[in-house]
Design an enzyme around this catalytic site. Structure first.
Site, PDB file in Angstrom:
ATOM      1  N   SER A 173      -7.174  -5.564  -5.979  1.00 22.59           N
ATOM      2  CA  SER A 173      -8.354  -6.056  -5.259  1.00 22.59           C
ATOM      3  C   SER A 173      -9.604  -5.933  -6.123  1.00 22.59           C
ATOM      4  O   SER A 173      -9.618  -5.176  -7.110  1.00 22.59           O
ATOM      5  CB  SER A 173      -8.547  -5.268  -3.958  1.00 22.59           C
ATOM      6  N   GLU A 215     -12.094  -4.349  -5.374  1.00 19.63           N
ATOM      7  CA  GLU A 215     -12.495  -2.932  -5.269  1.00 19.63           C
ATOM      8  C   GLU A 215     -11.675  -2.030  -6.186  1.00 19.63           C
ATOM      9  O   GLU A 215     -12.121  -0.953  -6.581  1.00 19.63           O
ATOM     10  CB  GLU A 215     -12.360  -2.433  -3.818  1.00 19.63           C
ATOM     11  N   ASN A 216     -10.450  -2.469  -6.541  1.00 15.78           N
ATOM     12  CA  ASN A 216      -9.581  -1.635  -7.388  1.00 15.78           C
ATOM     13  C   ASN A 216     -10.146  -1.403  -8.794  1.00 15.78           C
ATOM     14  O   ASN A 216      -9.735  -0.461  -9.476  1.00 15.78           O
ATOM     15  CB  ASN A 216      -8.164  -2.230  -7.497  1.00 15.78           C
ATOM     16  N   ASP A 246       0.830  -1.203   0.000  1.00 16.27           N
ATOM     17  CA  ASP A 246       0.000   0.000   0.000  1.00 16.27           C
ATOM     18  C   ASP A 246       0.866   1.254   0.000  1.00 16.27           C
ATOM     19  O   ASP A 246       1.979   1.250   0.534  1.00 16.27           O
ATOM     20  CB  ASP A 246      -0.906  -0.026   1.244  1.00 16.27           C
ATOM     21  N   SER A 296      -8.397  -4.946   5.021  1.00 17.60           N
ATOM     22  CA  SER A 296      -8.932  -4.611   3.701  1.00 17.60           C
ATOM     23  C   SER A 296      -9.336  -5.809   2.834  1.00 17.60           C
ATOM     24  O   SER A 296      -8.931  -5.901   1.664  1.00 17.60           O
ATOM     25  CB  SER A 296      -7.941  -3.730   2.921  1.00 17.60           C
ATOM     26  N   ARG A 334     -11.259   2.160  -9.657  1.00 17.97           N
ATOM     27  CA  ARG A 334     -10.319   3.270  -9.904  1.00 17.97           C
ATOM     28  C   ARG A 334     -10.476   3.795 -11.336  1.00 17.97           C
ATOM     29  O   ARG A 334     -11.031   3.096 -12.195  1.00 17.97           O
ATOM     30  CB  ARG A 334      -8.888   2.783  -9.672  1.00 17.97           C
ATOM     31  N   GLY A 354       0.253   5.331  -4.500  1.00 17.70           N
ATOM     32  CA  GLY A 354      -0.341   6.595  -4.930  1.00 17.70           C
ATOM     33  C   GLY A 354       0.222   7.763  -4.127  1.00 17.70           C
ATOM     34  O   GLY A 354       0.638   8.782  -4.697  1.00 17.70           O
ATOM     35  N   ARG A 355       0.269   7.581  -2.798  1.00 19.99           N
ATOM     36  CA  ARG A 355       0.787   8.666  -1.941  1.00 19.99           C
ATOM     37  C   ARG A 355       2.260   8.935  -2.221  1.00 19.99           C
ATOM     38  O   ARG A 355       2.713  10.078  -2.239  1.00 19.99           O
ATOM     39  CB  ARG A 355       0.601   8.297  -0.454  1.00 19.99           C
ATOM     40  N   TRP A 356       3.029   7.886  -2.458  1.00 21.68           N
ATOM     41  CA  TRP A 356       4.458   8.035  -2.771  1.00 21.68           C
ATOM     42  C   TRP A 356       4.617   8.905  -4.013  1.00 21.68           C
ATOM     43  O   TRP A 356       5.429   9.832  -4.038  1.00 21.68           O
ATOM     44  CB  TRP A 356       5.064   6.649  -2.998  1.00 21.68           C
ATOM     45  N   GLU A 381       0.251 -13.457  12.424  1.00 26.00           N
ATOM     46  CA  GLU A 381       0.803 -12.268  13.084  1.00 26.00           C
ATOM     47  C   GLU A 381       0.772 -11.108  12.094  1.00 26.00           C
ATOM     48  O   GLU A 381       1.125 -11.277  10.917  1.00 26.00           O
ATOM     49  CB  GLU A 381       2.250 -12.519  13.530  1.00 26.00           C
TER      50      GLU A 381
HETATM   51  C1  FPP Z   1      -1.531   0.076  -3.509  1.00 26.84           C
HETATM   52  O1  FPP Z   1      -1.151   1.426  -3.517  1.00 26.84           O
HETATM   53  C2  FPP Z   1      -0.975  -0.693  -4.623  1.00 26.84           C
HETATM   54  C3  FPP Z   1      -1.702  -1.296  -5.623  1.00 26.84           C
HETATM   55  C4  FPP Z   1      -3.152  -1.247  -5.679  1.00 26.84           C
HETATM   56  C5  FPP Z   1      -1.062  -2.019  -6.728  1.00 26.84           C
HETATM   57  C6  FPP Z   1       0.218  -2.736  -6.459  1.00 26.84           C
HETATM   58  C7  FPP Z   1       0.954  -2.914  -7.718  1.00 26.84           C
HETATM   59  C8  FPP Z   1       2.305  -2.915  -7.864  1.00 26.84           C
HETATM   60  C9  FPP Z   1       3.262  -2.817  -6.762  1.00 26.84           C
HETATM   61  C10 FPP Z   1       2.912  -2.993  -9.215  1.00 26.84           C
HETATM   62  C11 FPP Z   1       2.888  -4.245  -9.976  1.00 26.84           C
HETATM   63  C12 FPP Z   1       2.816  -5.479  -9.203  1.00 26.84           C
HETATM   64  C13 FPP Z   1       3.268  -6.656  -9.633  1.00 26.84           C
HETATM   65  C14 FPP Z   1       3.014  -7.834  -8.780  1.00 26.84           C
HETATM   66  C15 FPP Z   1       3.992  -6.838 -10.873  1.00 26.84           C
HETATM   67  P1  FPP Z   1      -2.280   2.540  -3.658  1.00 26.84           P
HETATM   68  O2  FPP Z   1      -2.426   2.877  -5.092  1.00 26.84           O
HETATM   69  O3  FPP Z   1      -3.524   2.054  -2.986  1.00 26.84           O
HETATM   70  O4  FPP Z   1      -1.633   3.715  -2.860  1.00 26.84           O
HETATM   71  P2  FPP Z   1      -2.394   4.864  -2.022  1.00 26.84           P
HETATM   72  O5  FPP Z   1      -3.094   4.169  -0.892  1.00 26.84           O
HETATM   73  O6  FPP Z   1      -1.261   5.729  -1.571  1.00 26.84           O
HETATM   74  O7  FPP Z   1      -3.331   5.555  -2.958  1.00 26.84           O
END
Ligand code: FPP
Length: 256
Positions: free
Chosen positions: A74, A76-77, A29, A205, A80, A32-34, A216
């Site tokens: 997820s 839910e994603n 997680d 989540s 987006r 997006g914030r990063w 754990e």
């Molecule tokens: C959550 O950050 C991250 C995701 C929903 C996607 C994860 C995907 C990757 C790391 C890239 C590709 C993965 C693989 C396995 C090749 P967020 O977008 O929810 O961040 P936020 O909470 O800051 O908005």
């Protein structure tokens, strides 16, 4: 002067090889914030998260973790913006294709859980080919949870059990934990001993709700694109300092 590699190695050396979790699950997680913190589009955060996936996988393999499960997308994603969903699917395909040789060279088996039938066809095909190409590898299994949510999985399990009972192939009185576990998408995977979530959020989540009954939990404020091997080692060391009682009392789990 101690470099960050030295610090990472020192953490790794402190891990008890006898008590390494067999299965680690991660809620990645904070992408997006990063990205937003650097004035970049959210997609840049996802792209930088790929390095962290690699770090987590290599760290797990080096200490002998057998299973790593990542919450990559997820149910839910799907809500987006379409551009972000498309970019994530594209990144997934590019990463799987780009890393395939490396996965094979390092004994990594690729696996997925979730409603993968709902993924775009090209993405599904790439995944199926990579799963087949890595099927014989046995050093570590990386499972990507894609279009996954625990409630989706539990509803699916309930439907399957109801259909079998209706057809007369399953006796409702005979339903046990094992009956349920065998009808989840994680069938064949051990339950995780350790669940890591990055970005400071302290929630589960909708991830692996059945499977984490005794897991754990380890939370870190680090945003996923900043996650490195050292963070995984810290989580394992913290896990090794905990006492897992599974409902028993202390004396029963630590003899002597
Ligand atoms: C959550 O950050 C991250 C995701 C929903 C996607 C994860 C995907 C990757 C790391 C890239 C590709 C993965 C693989 C396995 C090749 P967020 O977008 O929810 O961040 P936020 O909470 O800051 O908005």
């Amino acid at each position: 002067m101690q470099t960050s590699e030295d610090k990472t190695e020192a953490l790794k050396q402190r891990i008890d090889p006898e008590r390494v979790p067999r299965h680690i699950a991660i809620i990645m997680d904070g992408n997006g914030r990063w990205a937003e913190r650097q004035g970049e589009h959210r997609v840049v955060g996802h792209a930088n998260g790929v390095r962290s996936v690699r770090e987590a996988l290599v760290a797990c393999r080096e200490i002998g973790v057998g299973y790593l499960t990542l919450y990559a997308f997820s149910t839910e994603n799907w809500k987006r913006p379409k551009a972000e969903v498309d970019a994530l699917m594209d990144l997934l395909v590019r990463t799987v294709v780009g890393e395939l040789e490396e996965l094979n060279a390092n004994g990594v088996r690729l696996h997925t859980i979730g409603d993968t039938a709902s993924l775009p066809e090209g993405c599904r095909n790439t995944l199926m080919e990579a799963i087949a190409a890595t099927a014989k590898n046995d050093r570590i299994t990386i499972t990507l949870a894609l279009s996954y949510s625990a409630r989706w999985e539990l509803v699916h399990m309930a439907r399957t059990i109801a259909q079998e009972a209706k057809a007369g192939t399953l006796d409702p009185e005979g339903i046990t934990d094992a009956t349920v576990a065998a009808r989840l998408s994680t069938v064949g995977l051990p339950d995780p001993e350790l669940l890591i979530r990055t970005s400071g959020e302290q929630r589960v989540s909708n991830f692996l709700l059945w499977q984490i009954a005794y897991t754990e939990l380890w939370f870190t404020p680090v945003l996923w694109p900043d996650f490195r091997k050292a963070h995984l080692y810290e989580a394992v060391l913290d896990y090794q300092n905990r006492e897992r009682r599974f409902g028993s009392i202390s004396e029963q789990v630590t003899p002597g």
